[in-house]
Design a protein around this motif. Structure first.
Motif: not given
Length: 723
Positions: A423-425, A429-430, A489, A491-492, A494, A599
């Motif tokens: 998540n959030r990496c 969102e994931s 990618c 932000d909202k 996956r 990551k």
């Protein structure tokens, strides 16, 4: 009468000979390697039906899962990644804590050859006909359509992904089961119903739209109790028949549902194949998760399409977790029948982190843990989770004994593709991506107990797939779907690439001393090979993937078997685990290193794929930016004014303080001066008084002296005639 009888007999004899001629010619044609001139039902259906229930002794003559045109093409390119072996140090102790520096000692740079990915679409018209031909499915869909009244096109309300496939030698087809979702919103993770959709593909991975004659297992049961004391139907007899199935097809699995809530029906199918322990033919076995009304939890199910048998999997002596899913199926040789051909046991990786393994009876659906970690929260699962099924190395009967890899006694090695969820990496969102890993099973020959550990695990693999963005349907005022540009990618949403299955894994040829030997020459080659170290396998593996929960695609991998052969720890007898306490020394450091490397991939991928901004959004962002700038300038101005005011007030106070101090100083000086003046006046008065007194005294003295002086004057006057 005799003439008529003779004519009649000749007719039947001729008919008989004609039938024999057709059958013989069909069999001759079937045995040919090139089946292009035959109709599919003959090419596969007839041949498959004639051979199911029988296992071919000469596997080298069975068709290869991938066509030679694809094998010989320039389809493959190099693909590099990192992989982390087990941490094995002489000073390894129970209380050894993880340190980042260990990753440098465990990492290896790996290289494989991979193909470009190929999309495997569905025909929407055929899909619609299939789904509405089932009375149960038709009813619930009509209810859902009436209730939700979606404004997006009907085609956009159907999504299909999660394709899991196996190669069936008997039928010479890739048999794939996918998850089909009906989602009125068009969003994959907001589906109302799920169904299982089956397709078949040839060795070129082209879909086939044909009828197959396949086995049908008829189980005759009666109500009673199982050997374990469970109230269930008892199997009395099993009969073998055949059935004609039209592909593609929807598996006839009914389920409970409530229209006011989502996610009904079978989800996340995974498929494995086994040799049926009774009849010997290849049989697909499908597992999936599903929620219901009677069962409070989402649980795993097992389904055998040749017998239409479906059961929920039950963990013996253990409660259900709140959600049971992501069980990774695999067959272990430990549970093969005496003839070594079939099994009624199916293993599952229940959890990868921590590592837990179940074995389940396919007929009773009762499961027992063979490796379990005590944990406070039964709902806890790590970031590394199930993906494809696990497959043993392709070292079966196709290879002579002296050409098979020799692991330590009791050791089995399995290959699979898990997935990591972060998540959030750095990207959306994931993010979900595949990880290649090796599972090692060491069997204690004395007790028969199995010990499992993760032998190696890679960082994120994307197979160079160009991912589609994760779309969110938006409608204009007229209810028309708005096509928007999105980044993978955004932000909202996956960023998703999930591995679904190892579709096949087999050896096409073997290179020895610079010469390639095809499959039908393996036996001849085995007689001349002195050391397997001089052998190079030309092996191919297919992995099916789904991107953005919206498609199914296939990628072919070349050379994985050679990669495994070059891993020395797999062959080290000192590395064999045969006691429980040794598992504590088999740390999860490689999994931790893999997550760290994943990551790093995620952050780099996010930087390379920034979100796409529309003009309207860009304008909004600019306005917001300007607003923030104005607010910032206003705050800075107010801050400066405040600071200036405080400065002025401070200076004023300092000035007033100085003035006060100056005034006080002046007053002190004045007071001091006035004090000095008064003191001087008093001194003057005193001096003046003293002078008067002195004058008086002098006068008095003079007064006393005057007569004497007068006499003297008179005397002097008298004595001086001039005067």
């Amino acid at each position: 009468m005799k003439g008529k009888a003779l004519v009649k007999n000749r007719f039947f004899v001729g008919l008989f000979l004609l039938v024999v001629f057709l059958v013989v010619n069909s069999l001759i044609l079937i045995k040919k390697e090139n089946f292009n001139d035959l109709q599919f039902v003959d090419k596969i259906g007839l041949k498959g039906f004639l051979t199911f229930g029988k296992t071919s002794k000469d596997i080298t003559k069975l068709p290869f899962p991938l066509s030679q045109s694809l094998v010989n093409s320039n389809l493959f390119h190099k693909f590099r990644f990192k992989s982390f072996k087990q941490y094995s140090k002489k000073d390894l102790t129970y209380d050894l804590s993880f340190d980042d520096k260990y990753c440098e000692e465990m990492v290896s740079d790996r290289e494989l050859s991979i193909s470009r990915d190929k999309l495997l679409p569905v025909d929407f018209e055929i899909l619609q006909r299939n789904i509405y031909s089932n009375t149960f499915y038709k009813k619930l869909l009509e209810e859902a359509v009436h209730k939700h009244k979606s404004k997006i096109p009907i085609k956009k309300q159907w999504l299909r992904f999660g394709g899991s496939s196996v190669w069936l030698h008997d039928l010479q087809v890739h048999y794939m089961v996918s998850r089909l979702i009906f989602s009125p919103s068009g969003v994959p993770n907001k589906g109302i119903f799920s169904f299982l959709y089956v397709q078949i593909f040839d060795e070129n991975w082209n879909e086939l739209f044909q009828t197959l004659k396949v086995p049908e297992i008829v189980r005759i049961k009666q109500e009673g109790y199982t050997n374990d004391g469970f109230n269930d139907d008892v199997l009395l007899k099993t009969k073998l028949s055949s059935q004609n199935l039209q592909f593609p097809m929807i598996l006839p699995i009914q389920f409970e549902y409530v229209l006011d809530s989502p996610y009904w029906g079978p989800e996340d199918p995974r498929i494995v194949k086994r040799n049926n322990p009774i009849f010997g033919f290849e049989e697909p076995v499908i597992v999936f998760n599903m929620k219901g009304i009677k069962l409070p939890n989402r649980v795993m199910y097992i389904y055998t399409p040749y017998s239409h048998d479906i059961k929920p999997l039950v963990k013996k002596d253990h409660s259900y977790a709140s959600t049971e899913k992501n069980w990774t199926p695999f067959f272990s040789n430990q549970y093969l029948n005496a003839d070594g051909k079939g099994t009624s046991k199916l293993n599952f990786l229940y959890s990868l982190k921590p590592l837990e393994v179940l074995t389940c009876d396919i007929d009773t659906a009762i499961c027992e843990f063979v490796q379990k970690v005590e944990k406070d929260n039964i709902n806890h699962f790590g970031s590394l989770r199930g993906g494809t099924q696990l497959e043993s190395l392709p070292l079966n009967d196709i290879l002579p004994e002296n050409l098979r890899i020799k692991f330590p006694l009791g050791r089995q090695v399995y290959v699979g593709f898990a997935r990591t969820h972060l998540n959030r990496c750095g990207c959306g969102e994931s993010m979900y991506r595949p990880n290649l890993f090796l599972l090692i099973e060491d069997i204690d020959e004395g007790t028969g107990k199995s010990f499992f550990k993760i032998g190696e695990v890679s960082d994120f693999l994307d197979f160079d797939v160009q991912l589609p963005p994760w779309p969110k349907p938006e409608l204009d005022d007229n209810g028309k779907l708005i096509e928007t540009k999105l980044s993978v990618c955004d932000d909202k949403y996956r960023s998703v690439l999930i591995p679904n299955s190892i579709a096949y894994w087999d050896i096409n040829s073997i290179k020895y001393k610079g010469i390639n030997y095809p499959r039908d020459q393996f036996k001849q080659l085995s007689e001349s090979v002195d050391s397997i170290d001089d052998v190079e396998f030309d092996d191919y593996l297919g992995v099916t993937l789904s991107a953005a929960d919206s498609d199914v695609r296939i990628v072919h991998v070349k050379g994985l078997l050679n990669y495994i052969m070059n891993e020395p720890t797999l062959f080290d007898k000192k590395d064999v685990v045969q006691y429980d306490f040794l598992l504590k020394l088999s740390t999860d450091f490689n999994e931790r290193c893999s997550e760290m490397a994943s990551k790093e991939y995620c952050v780099a991928y996010g930087k390379a794929n920034p979100p796409i901004i529309s003009e309207e959004e860009k304008k909004k962002q600019e306005e917001e930016k300007q607003k923030q700038k104005d607010e910032k300038e206003k705050e800075e101005k107010e801050q400066k004014e405040k600071e200036q005011k405080e400065k002025d007030e401070k200076e004023q106070k300092e000035k007033e303080q100085k003035e006060k101090e100056q005034k006080e100083k002046e007053e002190k000086e004045k007071a001091k001066q006035e004090g000095s003046k008064d003191q001087g006046k008093e001194g003057h008065d005193e001096s003046k008084g003293q002078s008067k007194d002195d004058s008086k005294d002098q006068v008095k003295e003079e007064s006393k002296d005057k007569p004497e002086n007068k006499d003297n004057q008179d005397s002097n006057h008298k004595n001086n005639p001039e005067n």
